[in-house]
Write an enzyme that holds these catalytic residues in place. Structure first.
Site, PDB file in Angstrom:
ATOM      1  N   CYS A  31     -62.178  65.198  -0.521  1.00  0.00           N
ATOM      2  CA  CYS A  31     -61.105  66.186  -0.429  1.00  0.00           C
ATOM      3  C   CYS A  31     -61.185  66.904   0.932  1.00  0.00           C
ATOM      4  O   CYS A  31     -62.247  67.417   1.284  1.00  0.00           O
ATOM      5  CB  CYS A  31     -61.234  67.201  -1.563  1.00  0.00           C
ATOM      6  N   GLU A  70     -14.439  94.080  18.734  1.00  0.00           N
ATOM      7  CA  GLU A  70     -13.031  94.413  18.511  1.00  0.00           C
ATOM      8  C   GLU A  70     -12.578  93.885  17.136  1.00  0.00           C
ATOM      9  O   GLU A  70     -11.871  94.550  16.386  1.00  0.00           O
ATOM     10  CB  GLU A  70     -12.208  93.800  19.647  1.00  0.00           C
ATOM     11  N   PHE A  71     -13.038  92.679  16.804  1.00  0.00           N
ATOM     12  CA  PHE A  71     -12.694  92.071  15.520  1.00  0.00           C
ATOM     13  C   PHE A  71     -13.190  92.963  14.371  1.00  0.00           C
ATOM     14  O   PHE A  71     -12.453  93.281  13.438  1.00  0.00           O
ATOM     15  CB  PHE A  71     -13.330  90.674  15.421  1.00  0.00           C
ATOM     16  N   ASP A  91     -16.341  90.205  19.237  1.00  0.00           N
ATOM     17  CA  ASP A  91     -16.741  90.438  17.847  1.00  0.00           C
ATOM     18  C   ASP A  91     -16.573  91.914  17.504  1.00  0.00           C
ATOM     19  O   ASP A  91     -16.193  92.283  16.395  1.00  0.00           O
ATOM     20  CB  ASP A  91     -18.219  90.065  17.644  1.00  0.00           C
ATOM     21  N   GLU A 121     -13.235  68.249   2.816  1.00  0.00           N
ATOM     22  CA  GLU A 121     -14.661  68.249   2.504  1.00  0.00           C
ATOM     23  C   GLU A 121     -15.245  69.605   2.859  1.00  0.00           C
ATOM     24  O   GLU A 121     -15.017  70.117   3.957  1.00  0.00           O
ATOM     25  CB  GLU A 121     -15.312  67.150   3.355  1.00  0.00           C
ATOM     26  N   CYS A 166     -58.156  65.388  -6.301  1.00  0.00           N
ATOM     27  CA  CYS A 166     -59.436  66.065  -6.167  1.00  0.00           C
ATOM     28  C   CYS A 166     -59.765  66.671  -7.527  1.00  0.00           C
ATOM     29  O   CYS A 166     -59.018  67.502  -8.033  1.00  0.00           O
ATOM     30  CB  CYS A 166     -59.326  67.165  -5.112  1.00  0.00           C
ATOM     31  N   CYS A 179     -61.645  74.328  -5.513  1.00  0.00           N
ATOM     32  CA  CYS A 179     -60.877  73.765  -4.389  1.00  0.00           C
ATOM     33  C   CYS A 179     -59.751  74.753  -4.030  1.00  0.00           C
ATOM     34  O   CYS A 179     -58.854  75.003  -4.853  1.00  0.00           O
ATOM     35  CB  CYS A 179     -60.325  72.404  -4.778  1.00  0.00           C
ATOM     36  N   ASP A 188     -19.860  64.215   5.018  1.00  0.00           N
ATOM     37  CA  ASP A 188     -20.744  64.120   3.856  1.00  0.00           C
ATOM     38  C   ASP A 188     -20.977  65.496   3.247  1.00  0.00           C
ATOM     39  O   ASP A 188     -21.998  66.142   3.491  1.00  0.00           O
ATOM     40  CB  ASP A 188     -22.064  63.480   4.289  1.00  0.00           C
ATOM     41  N   SER A 234     -12.121  58.228  -5.574  1.00  0.00           N
ATOM     42  CA  SER A 234     -13.049  58.026  -4.458  1.00  0.00           C
ATOM     43  C   SER A 234     -12.574  56.809  -3.676  1.00  0.00           C
ATOM     44  O   SER A 234     -11.484  56.292  -3.902  1.00  0.00           O
ATOM     45  CB  SER A 234     -14.469  57.891  -4.962  1.00  0.00           C
ATOM     46  N   LEU A 235     -13.399  56.355  -2.753  1.00  0.00           N
ATOM     47  CA  LEU A 235     -12.986  55.265  -1.868  1.00  0.00           C
ATOM     48  C   LEU A 235     -13.870  54.051  -2.082  1.00  0.00           C
ATOM     49  O   LEU A 235     -15.027  54.178  -2.452  1.00  0.00           O
ATOM     50  CB  LEU A 235     -13.153  55.707  -0.411  1.00  0.00           C
ATOM     51  N   LYS A 259     -16.037  60.129   8.107  1.00  0.00           N
ATOM     52  CA  LYS A 259     -16.292  60.425   6.699  1.00  0.00           C
ATOM     53  C   LYS A 259     -17.339  61.532   6.659  1.00  0.00           C
ATOM     54  O   LYS A 259     -18.492  61.320   7.039  1.00  0.00           O
ATOM     55  CB  LYS A 259     -16.790  59.185   5.970  1.00  0.00           C
ATOM     56  N   LYS A 276      -7.623  54.376   6.950  1.00  0.00           N
ATOM     57  CA  LYS A 276      -6.491  54.535   6.034  1.00  0.00           C
ATOM     58  C   LYS A 276      -5.237  53.920   6.629  1.00  0.00           C
ATOM     59  O   LYS A 276      -5.020  54.033   7.844  1.00  0.00           O
ATOM     60  CB  LYS A 276      -6.203  56.031   5.799  1.00  0.00           C
TER      61      LYS A 276
HETATM   62  S1  IVH Z   1      -9.836  60.336   1.856  1.00  0.00           S
HETATM   63  C1  IVH Z   1      -7.969  58.684  -2.137  1.00  0.00           C
HETATM   64  N1  IVH Z   1     -11.023  61.000   4.083  1.00  0.00           N
HETATM   65  O1  IVH Z   1     -15.461  60.572   0.636  1.00  0.00           O
HETATM   66  C2  IVH Z   1      -8.844  58.900  -0.976  1.00  0.00           C
HETATM   67  N2  IVH Z   1     -12.290  61.097   2.062  1.00  0.00           N
HETATM   68  O2  IVH Z   1     -16.150  58.239  -0.946  1.00  0.00           O
HETATM   69  C3  IVH Z   1      -9.088  60.309  -0.676  1.00  0.00           C
HETATM   70  N3  IVH Z   1     -14.583  61.923   2.352  1.00  0.00           N
HETATM   71  O3  IVH Z   1     -14.214  61.784  -2.406  1.00  0.00           O
HETATM   72  C4  IVH Z   1     -10.251  60.561   0.189  1.00  0.00           C
HETATM   73  N4  IVH Z   1     -14.461  62.249   4.513  1.00  0.00           N
HETATM   74  O4  IVH Z   1     -15.069  63.489  -0.703  1.00  0.00           O
HETATM   75  C5  IVH Z   1     -11.168  60.839   2.743  1.00  0.00           C
HETATM   76  N5  IVH Z   1     -11.943  61.613   6.118  1.00  0.00           N
HETATM   77  C6  IVH Z   1     -12.072  61.469   4.802  1.00  0.00           C
HETATM   78  C7  IVH Z   1     -13.266  61.762   4.120  1.00  0.00           C
HETATM   79  C8  IVH Z   1     -13.333  61.547   2.738  1.00  0.00           C
HETATM   80  C9  IVH Z   1     -15.216  62.341   3.452  1.00  0.00           C
HETATM   81  C10 IVH Z   1     -15.185  61.887   1.005  1.00  0.00           C
HETATM   82  C11 IVH Z   1     -14.329  62.446  -0.096  1.00  0.00           C
HETATM   83  C12 IVH Z   1     -14.146  61.341  -1.095  1.00  0.00           C
HETATM   84  C13 IVH Z   1     -15.315  60.456  -0.756  1.00  0.00           C
HETATM   85  C14 IVH Z   1     -15.041  59.038  -1.162  1.00  0.00           C
END
Ligand code: IVH
Length: 667
Positions: free
Chosen positions: A405, A33-34, A31, A171, A423, A429, A115, A80-81, A113, A286
């Site tokens: 209480c 050196e960095f 660290d 993410e 209370c 109190c 979060d 989204s998925l 996935k 996928k």
């Molecule tokens: S793929 C069209 N891969 O989950 C699909 N999403 O519920 C593109 N997420 O909006 C998303 N891990 O924010 C993908 N390995 C992962 C993921 C992921 C988390 C989130 C992402 C998405 C949401 C959908």
């Protein structure tokens, strides 16, 4: 070597070390050196401002220039998925894909996935040019300055062969360790806690000050590449390539061909995920081939080529030791379950709220019961059930809500039709008294800094304060004599109490803690009545005539002023010199020079603060709005207005007005 060459060399080297440290977890240098190399680069860049580059490793520290976020349309919508919680539905997904692709063989890519919150990064010529949040899927906020501070996101790519322009999505996460630290700090500062790392990450990314973002140490995993000339037809292969360019890609991605392999993957990570440093909530499956993804296509909202399997909330079984009770500022008594500590979603928990008497009764709790504790995306764990099978004939005592209480011994009460037990002793109190004082000094009320819950506790316990008005009698020697208090901190506290005399009436009204009078209601009341005296004498009808003031609030105000002690407190605060009426700044006359105009403020100003400009706009009849649209009348622009905002303004033909021009307008 010329300074320019050295700058380039240092940048390349530091980018590489960053990657080794934050992405590969394998630092190559110390660290120390960095830091030395970083300092050398900072010095050189300071001497050669012509070399400024937004993607330099020095730019990760962020800046405190405030700028608002500009909305940017996504080149490809951010969808989204589809979600599922059952293996059967994963099977349905698999069979649907099989049917649609006919006899074609296909591979699946399983991944975790994460979060957090999704982000879309655009790279041009190997440099990060833009980072945009998901927003509504069609357009999101430009958060590039904040994202640049995330160490695991490459600002400049390594190696070769990357497309000239591409997007990569992933993410943004706040690791558990950072999340716990942040919440501990917030607790100490008496700021509201973040419910979970996702909220913390998203709150952080929306901060206006990127140096605060830098300090919060966010992380990011990338999981989806988009563009016209990607390196492979395989999603998995594209991401492995992305890893070579320096992106942090999840090491747990697996290609599978059979359903059994997919189930095995899910089971493995459902158990293993508690050992991961970041929050996860499922598995994404996928179809690997991009060509097959295209032929499967999308429904209106989600891709047909991917599905998310969501994990059940993490549960643990533990023994109930005791139920304790907390008394809040308003006297509400909350039961709390105390149990044998268990590990849950990355943290150790030993307490959970039982909410109220009804919730507790429904569980039929007995001391020594084995209880299921769950943490479903929220920080406060809950007890969801009792394991009845674990009960033996030696069952412990049934838990019954206390009748007095725990703090002052007063008999507890319950208002008809309400779940809360409270209370009624609001005069002596201790937690109620301290809670009211803590509310009084809080940031949105009188904003007395230097004073926190601990100090209030201390001042109260030695008898120096009994209510908020006592604060104004405190002198430095009173405080500096106390344990853990130096002269300096005592001086700061007294000074900040002094300063609070200037706090405007609407916040004083909020601070005195009339039930149901929150920040917004206090503002409305202060505008409608203008002073404490007028509010005190307002009739019920006058009160409910005010916009958004209903019977419940009106009654509460009447109850407050009918109480001798409350009136005495207000009188003493008045005597202490607090603002008891709205002050109209006579030096600035009110006009309608800006009537009907909606004005966006952007950039950094030299002559007045942003808040002063806001006030001026209102004083002259205009409205301050936060984002640019075709309805914007003009932008009051200071220094460093963001380029994207500028572009948007130009595209919509919105007028840009400088500080000087604006001041001339309202002269
Ligand atoms: S793929 C069209 N891969 O989950 C699909 N999403 O519920 C593109 N997420 O909006 C998303 N891990 O924010 C993908 N390995 C992962 C993921 C992921 C988390 C989130 C992402 C998405 C949401 C959908």
């Amino acid at each position: 070597m010329t300074p320019h060459e050295r700058i380039a060399q240092l940048r390349t080297e530091l980018h590489r070390h960053n990657h080794s440290y934050y992405v590969k977890n394998m630092p190559e240098i110390s660290d120390f050196e960095f830091d030395r190399l970083m300092r050398e680069l900072q010095d050189l860049e300071a001497q050669h401002p012509e070399c400024y580059d937004s993607t330099s490793p020095t730019q990760r520290v962020g800046s405190d220039i405030t700028s608002e976020f500009v909305q940017i349309a996504h080149k490809y919508p951010m969808l989204s998925l589809g979600n599922t919680y059952s293996f059967d539905e994963v099977r349905d997904f698999y069979e649907r894909v099989q049917r649609t692709l006919g006899s074609e063989p296909f591979e699946l890519c399983c991944e975790i996935k994460y979060d957090g919150l999704s982000i879309s990064l655009t790279y041009e010529e190997g440099r990060l040019v833009r980072a945009v949040t998901r927003g509504d899927g069609v357009q999101g906020d430009d958060v590039t300055a904040n994202v640049r501070t995330i160490q695991s996101i490459p600002l400049v790519l390594q190696g070769t062969g990357y497309p000239r322009e591409f997007e990569i999505r992933g993410e943004i996460l706040m690791p558990w360790e950072q999340f716990d630290r942040l919440n501990r700090e917030r607790e100490a500062q008496e700021e509201p806690l973040f419910a979970n790392p996702r909220n913390a990450a998203s709150g952080t990314l929306k901060l206006q000050n990127s140096s605060v973002v830098a300090a919060r140490k966010l992380d990011a995993y990338l999981y989806y590449m988009l563009g016209d000339s990607l390196p492979s037809d395989g999603h998995y292969e594209c991401l492995q390539q992305a890893a070579e360019w320096g992106f942090k890609v999840s090491p747990s991605m697996r290609k599978c061909t059979t359903l059994d392999e997919v189930f095995e993957y899910i089971n493995h990570w459902d158990a293993e995920r508690k050992n991961l440093p970041v929050a996860t909530d499922g598995i994404v499956i996928k179809v690997n081939s991009l060509a097959q993804q295209r032929s499967l296509g999308y429904t209106a909202k989600v891709p047909r080529w991917a599905i998310a399997y969501k994990f059940q909330a993490e549960k643990a079984l533990t023994r109930l030791n005791e139920v304790t009770y907390q008394v809040g500022r308003t006297g509400t008594v909350t039961p709390v379950a105390n149990f044998e500590p268990v590990q849950l979603s990355g943290t150790i928990v030993k307490r959970a709220t039982l909410h109220n008497a009804d919730f507790m009764d429904n569980l039929d709790l007995h001391i020594g019961d084995m209880v299921f504790v769950e943490k479903g995306g929220e920080i406060i764990p809950k007890i969801t059930a009792v394991d009845l099978d674990a009960r033996t004939f030696m069952m412990g005592e049934k838990v019954r809500f206390i009748t007095r209480c725990p703090e002052c011994g007063t008999s507890l009460m319950r208002s008809e039709g309400e779940a809360a037990i409270f209370c009624p002793n609001d005069t002596t109190c201790p937690p109620q008294i301290k809670g009211r004082i803590e509310h009084f000094i809080s940031r949105k009320a009188m904003n007395i800094d230097g004073l926190g819950a601990e100090t209030v506790d201390l001042l109260y316990s030695v008898g120096l304060i009994h209510d908020a008005a006592d604060l104004y009698n405190l002198r430095i020697p009173h405080i500096s004599r106390l344990e853990r208090m130096g002269y300096k901190s005592a001086e700061n506290i007294v000074r900040s109490i002094e300063r609070s005399r200037e706090v405007p009436f609407e916040r004083v009204l909020f601070a005195i803690g009339i039930r149901f009078v929150g920040e917004t209601v206090a503002k409305k009341l202060s505008r409608a009545f203008g002073s404490m005296d007028r509010l005190e004498n307002a009739t019920f009808d006058e009160l409910i005539a005010v916009d958004e003031i209903g019977e419940k609030i009106a009654q509460s105000i009447h109850r407050f002023f009918a109480n001798e002690q409350c009136r005495a407190l207000v009188a003493r605060l008045k005597e202490a010199g607090l603002q008891m009426e709205v002050v109209v700044d006579e030096s600035i006359e009110r006009t309608d020079k800006l009537a009907g105009k909606s004005i966006v403020i952007s950039g950094v100003f030299a002559q007045h603060s942003r808040n002063e400009y806001k006030a001026m706009i209102e004083q002259h009849g205009g409205t301050n709005v936060s984002s640019i649209s075709s309805k914007t009348s003009f932008i009051l622009a200071g220094r460093d207005m963001g380029p994207a905002k500028l572009e948007k303004a130009q595209k919509l033909g919105v007028l840009i007005v400088s500080e000087e021009e604006f001041l001339a307008m309202i002269e």
